[in-house]
Design a protein around this motif. Structure first.
Motif, PDB file in Angstrom:
ATOM      1  N   GLY A 131      44.741  24.045  17.653  1.00 27.42           N
ATOM      2  CA  GLY A 131      44.365  22.854  16.905  1.00 27.42           C
ATOM      3  C   GLY A 131      44.128  23.069  15.434  1.00 27.42           C
ATOM      4  N   ASN A 132      44.466  24.243  14.910  1.00 26.22           N
ATOM      5  CA  ASN A 132      44.155  24.553  13.520  1.00 26.22           C
ATOM      6  C   ASN A 132      44.984  23.785  12.502  1.00 26.22           C
ATOM      7  OD1 ASN A 132      42.004  26.271  13.940  1.00 26.22           O
ATOM      8  ND2 ASN A 132      43.297  28.090  14.123  1.00 26.22           N
ATOM      9  N   GLY A 136      40.798  21.320   7.299  1.00 26.17           N
ATOM     10  CA  GLY A 136      40.713  20.596   6.034  1.00 26.17           C
ATOM     11  C   GLY A 136      40.869  19.095   6.154  1.00 26.17           C
ATOM     12  N   GLY A 137      41.299  18.608   7.328  1.00 24.73           N
ATOM     13  CA  GLY A 137      41.432  17.172   7.536  1.00 24.73           C
ATOM     14  C   GLY A 137      42.596  16.523   6.831  1.00 24.73           C
ATOM     15  N   ASP A 138      43.489  17.324   6.238  1.00 27.37           N
ATOM     16  CA  ASP A 138      44.636  16.800   5.493  1.00 27.37           C
ATOM     17  C   ASP A 138      45.847  17.669   5.820  1.00 27.37           C
ATOM     18  OD1 ASP A 138      46.558  15.993   3.666  1.00 27.37           O
ATOM     19  OD2 ASP A 138      45.147  15.840   1.979  1.00 27.37           O
ATOM     20  N   PRO A 139      46.577  17.349   6.910  1.00 24.97           N
ATOM     21  CA  PRO A 139      47.689  18.198   7.331  1.00 24.97           C
ATOM     22  C   PRO A 139      48.760  18.393   6.269  1.00 24.97           C
ATOM     23  CG  PRO A 139      47.080  16.700   9.091  1.00 24.97           C
ATOM     24  CD  PRO A 139      46.315  16.265   7.873  1.00 24.97           C
ATOM     25  N   ALA A 140      49.027  17.372   5.470  1.00 25.02           N
ATOM     26  CA  ALA A 140      50.046  17.519   4.427  1.00 25.02           C
ATOM     27  C   ALA A 140      49.625  18.573   3.406  1.00 25.02           C
ATOM     28  CB  ALA A 140      50.293  16.178   3.740  1.00 25.02           C
ATOM     29  N   LYS A 141      48.373  18.540   3.006  1.00 24.55           N
ATOM     30  CA  LYS A 141      47.870  19.541   2.052  1.00 24.55           C
ATOM     31  C   LYS A 141      47.941  20.935   2.668  1.00 24.55           C
ATOM     32  CE  LYS A 141      43.751  20.771  -0.633  1.00 24.55           C
ATOM     33  NZ  LYS A 141      42.345  20.397  -0.942  1.00 24.55           N
ATOM     34  N   LEU A 142      47.601  21.049   3.954  1.00 20.69           N
ATOM     35  CA  LEU A 142      47.637  22.341   4.622  1.00 20.69           C
ATOM     36  C   LEU A 142      49.061  22.870   4.716  1.00 20.69           C
ATOM     37  CD1 LEU A 142      46.248  24.603   6.210  1.00 20.69           C
ATOM     38  CD2 LEU A 142      46.414  23.154   8.256  1.00 20.69           C
ATOM     39  N   LEU A 143      50.014  22.024   5.128  1.00 18.94           N
ATOM     40  CA  LEU A 143      51.406  22.461   5.236  1.00 18.94           C
ATOM     41  C   LEU A 143      51.977  22.840   3.875  1.00 18.94           C
ATOM     42  CD1 LEU A 143      52.788  19.869   7.802  1.00 18.94           C
ATOM     43  CD2 LEU A 143      52.192  22.255   8.227  1.00 18.94           C
ATOM     44  N   ASP A 144      51.586  22.115   2.851  1.00 22.08           N
ATOM     45  CA  ASP A 144      52.041  22.438   1.502  1.00 22.08           C
ATOM     46  C   ASP A 144      51.489  23.788   1.058  1.00 22.08           C
ATOM     47  OD1 ASP A 144      53.596  21.558  -0.738  1.00 22.08           O
ATOM     48  OD2 ASP A 144      51.735  21.181  -1.827  1.00 22.08           O
ATOM     49  N   ARG A 145      50.236  24.061   1.414  1.00 19.03           N
ATOM     50  CA  ARG A 145      49.645  25.356   1.082  1.00 19.03           C
ATOM     51  C   ARG A 145      50.363  26.485   1.820  1.00 19.03           C
ATOM     52  NH1 ARG A 145      48.195  29.460  -1.707  1.00 19.03           N
ATOM     53  NH2 ARG A 145      46.388  30.644  -0.946  1.00 19.03           N
ATOM     54  N   ILE A 146      50.676  26.289   3.082  1.00 14.87           N
ATOM     55  CA  ILE A 146      51.352  27.335   3.849  1.00 14.87           C
ATOM     56  C   ILE A 146      52.739  27.606   3.284  1.00 14.87           C
ATOM     57  CG2 ILE A 146      52.232  27.963   6.139  1.00 14.87           C
ATOM     58  CD1 ILE A 146      49.893  26.337   7.297  1.00 14.87           C
ATOM     59  N   ALA A 147      53.380  26.580   2.752  1.00 14.92           N
ATOM     60  CA  ALA A 147      54.682  26.780   2.119  1.00 14.92           C
ATOM     61  C   ALA A 147      54.595  27.756   0.949  1.00 14.92           C
ATOM     62  CB  ALA A 147      55.244  25.442   1.644  1.00 14.92           C
ATOM     63  N   GLN A 148      53.428  27.835   0.308  1.00 15.89           N
ATOM     64  CA  GLN A 148      53.226  28.783  -0.785  1.00 15.89           C
ATOM     65  C   GLN A 148      53.001  30.206  -0.276  1.00 15.89           C
ATOM     66  OE1 GLN A 148      49.862  27.331  -2.988  1.00 15.89           O
ATOM     67  NE2 GLN A 148      50.706  25.281  -3.201  1.00 15.89           N
ATOM     68  N   LEU A 169      39.359  12.610  10.905  1.00 17.44           N
ATOM     69  CA  LEU A 169      37.994  12.330  11.312  1.00 17.44           C
ATOM     70  C   LEU A 169      37.042  13.331  10.692  1.00 17.44           C
ATOM     71  CD1 LEU A 169      37.568  13.610  14.987  1.00 17.44           C
ATOM     72  CD2 LEU A 169      39.676  13.911  13.724  1.00 17.44           C
ATOM     73  N   ARG A 170      35.761  13.044  10.806  1.00 19.35           N
ATOM     74  CA  ARG A 170      34.729  13.992  10.392  1.00 19.35           C
ATOM     75  C   ARG A 170      33.976  14.425  11.635  1.00 19.35           C
ATOM     76  NH1 ARG A 170      34.413  14.670   5.056  1.00 19.35           N
ATOM     77  NH2 ARG A 170      32.483  15.865   5.279  1.00 19.35           N
ATOM     78  N   VAL A 171      33.721  15.721  11.727  1.00 16.56           N
ATOM     79  CA  VAL A 171      33.106  16.284  12.912  1.00 16.56           C
ATOM     80  C   VAL A 171      32.070  17.321  12.498  1.00 16.56           C
ATOM     81  CG1 VAL A 171      35.125  15.922  14.394  1.00 16.56           C
ATOM     82  CG2 VAL A 171      34.931  18.039  13.070  1.00 16.56           C
ATOM     83  N   ARG A 172      31.302  17.785  13.479  1.00 16.35           N
ATOM     84  CA  ARG A 172      30.434  18.937  13.280  1.00 16.35           C
ATOM     85  C   ARG A 172      30.449  19.771  14.541  1.00 16.35           C
ATOM     86  NH1 ARG A 172      24.544  17.095  11.878  1.00 16.35           N
ATOM     87  NH2 ARG A 172      25.736  15.977  10.284  1.00 16.35           N
ATOM     88  N   VAL A 173      30.083  21.041  14.402  1.00 18.91           N
ATOM     89  CA  VAL A 173      30.074  21.958  15.537  1.00 18.91           C
ATOM     90  C   VAL A 173      28.860  21.648  16.403  1.00 18.91           C
ATOM     91  CG1 VAL A 173      29.980  24.367  16.256  1.00 18.91           C
ATOM     92  CG2 VAL A 173      31.229  23.730  14.184  1.00 18.91           C
ATOM     93  N   SER A 174      29.079  21.601  17.714  1.00 20.89           N
ATOM     94  CA  SER A 174      28.010  21.255  18.642  1.00 20.89           C
ATOM     95  C   SER A 174      28.055  22.186  19.838  1.00 20.89           C
ATOM     96  CB  SER A 174      28.160  19.805  19.109  1.00 20.89           C
ATOM     97  OG  SER A 174      27.167  19.456  20.034  1.00 20.89           O
ATOM     98  N   GLY A 175      26.890  22.653  20.263  1.00 25.45           N
ATOM     99  CA  GLY A 175      26.793  23.508  21.435  1.00 25.45           C
ATOM    100  C   GLY A 175      26.011  22.840  22.543  1.00 25.45           C
ATOM    101  N   ALA A 176      25.504  23.631  23.445  1.00 26.77           N
ATOM    102  CA  ALA A 176      24.788  23.095  24.601  1.00 26.77           C
ATOM    103  C   ALA A 176      23.522  22.349  24.195  1.00 26.77           C
ATOM    104  CB  ALA A 176      24.439  24.230  25.557  1.00 26.77           C
ATOM    105  N   HIS A 177      22.952  22.717  23.043  1.00 29.12           N
ATOM    106  CA  HIS A 177      21.683  22.119  22.632  1.00 29.12           C
ATOM    107  C   HIS A 177      21.846  21.200  21.421  1.00 29.12           C
ATOM    108  CE1 HIS A 177      19.815  24.784  25.487  1.00 29.12           C
ATOM    109  NE2 HIS A 177      20.388  25.824  24.909  1.00 29.12           N
ATOM    110  N   PRO A 185      35.679  17.570   7.381  1.00 25.47           N
ATOM    111  CA  PRO A 185      36.905  16.855   7.740  1.00 25.47           C
ATOM    112  C   PRO A 185      37.771  17.647   8.703  1.00 25.47           C
ATOM    113  CG  PRO A 185      37.107  17.761   5.534  1.00 25.47           C
ATOM    114  CD  PRO A 185      35.702  18.041   5.984  1.00 25.47           C
ATOM    115  N   TRP A 186      38.409  16.946   9.629  1.00 30.33           N
ATOM    116  CA  TRP A 186      39.294  17.558  10.619  1.00 30.33           C
ATOM    117  C   TRP A 186      40.428  16.579  10.883  1.00 30.33           C
ATOM    118  CZ3 TRP A 186      39.237  22.450  11.746  1.00 30.33           C
ATOM    119  CH2 TRP A 186      39.930  22.935  12.856  1.00 30.33           C
ATOM    120  N   ALA A 187      41.464  17.037  11.536  1.00 33.28           N
ATOM    121  CA  ALA A 187      42.594  16.176  11.890  1.00 33.28           C
ATOM    122  C   ALA A 187      43.121  16.592  13.248  1.00 33.28           C
ATOM    123  CB  ALA A 187      43.702  16.267  10.839  1.00 33.28           C
TER     124      ALA A 187
END
Length: 222
Positions: A131-132, A136-148, A169-177, A185-187
């Motif tokens: 799911g990586n 950054g929540g912006d797949p286009a920006k990420l793919l453009d960076r990887i192209a570099q 979407l916006r998320v946060r890390v959550s565990g059992a507690h 940001p995530w996508a």
């Protein structure tokens, strides 16, 4: 040996959160990405902390040349590639993920993909697993960076969502507690959404397959 070109930038606080660090240390969940409305996306910590499975191996067999694993987590893929004599580097913003990768015999840096990285423009293959593509929540920006980061005809392996979705979407890390740390940001992208995003950026499809219910796409520059 791959050496850092600059001091690593500070990792996002979310991935220093105790639930994530604790899950990597123990090798088990539960661990989730939690949306503000309470929706949860389970994270497969047990699989990440195990040896590469058969689905992972379908990706590893397709890697060519030097490999950059973006968001490598505890390093199962980097370590497997290194054991096979492949030049591979993992990057992850979690210090615990980097430590585990190194303990497994892989090379890793505590760094964001958007920071300066070793060998920019010289990696033959890049990986966005587990799911990586959401980083950054912006797949286009990420793919453009990887192209570099990859060579002119470089290969990118992406694990997409197991259903068609195109979500920011916006998320946060959550565990059992409960949750810890701030939100970020995530996508989430299915295969169709990934291809739609990638083509205008100069990435062309080079393969599609599914293994153990997990869909993968190979993209090539040029």
């Amino acid at each position: 040996m791959v050496r850092a070109l600059s001091a690593p930038a500070a990792a996002p606080a979310a991935w220093h959160a105790d639930p994530y660090t604790d899950a990597l240390r123990s090798g088990r969940g539960p661990l989730f990405l939690r949306r503000p409305d309470g929706w949860l996306l389970p994270l497969d910590v047990e699989r990440w902390c195990a040896e590469p499975d058969l689905a992972d191996r379908t990706v590893l067999r397709r890697c060519r040349g030097a490999v950059l694993d973006i968001g490598c987590g505890p390093g199962r893929l980097v370590a497997a590639l290194a054991a096979d004599g492949v030049a591979a580097l993992g990057v992850d913003v979690s210090p615990e993920a980097v430590r585990r990768t190194r303990d497994w015999g892989g090379s890793a840096l505590c760094r964001s993909v958007f920071d300066r990285l070793p060998g920019e423009g010289r990696w033959d293959t890049a990986l966005l697993m587990d799911g990586n593509v959401g980083i950054g929540g912006d797949p286009a920006k990420l793919l453009d960076r990887i192209a570099q980061l990859v060579v002119a005809d470089g290969l990118l392996m992406v694990e997409t969502a197991p259903y068609e979705i195109d979500e920011r979407l916006r998320v946060r890390v959550s565990g059992a507690h409960g949750a810890a740390g701030g939100d970020f940001p995530w996508a989430r992208l299915g295969t169709a959404a990934l291809l739609s995003c990638a083509r205008p950026l100069g990435w062309r499809p080079a393969g599609r397959w599914t293994a153990a219910g997990r869909p993968f796409v190979a993209l090539r520059r040029g």
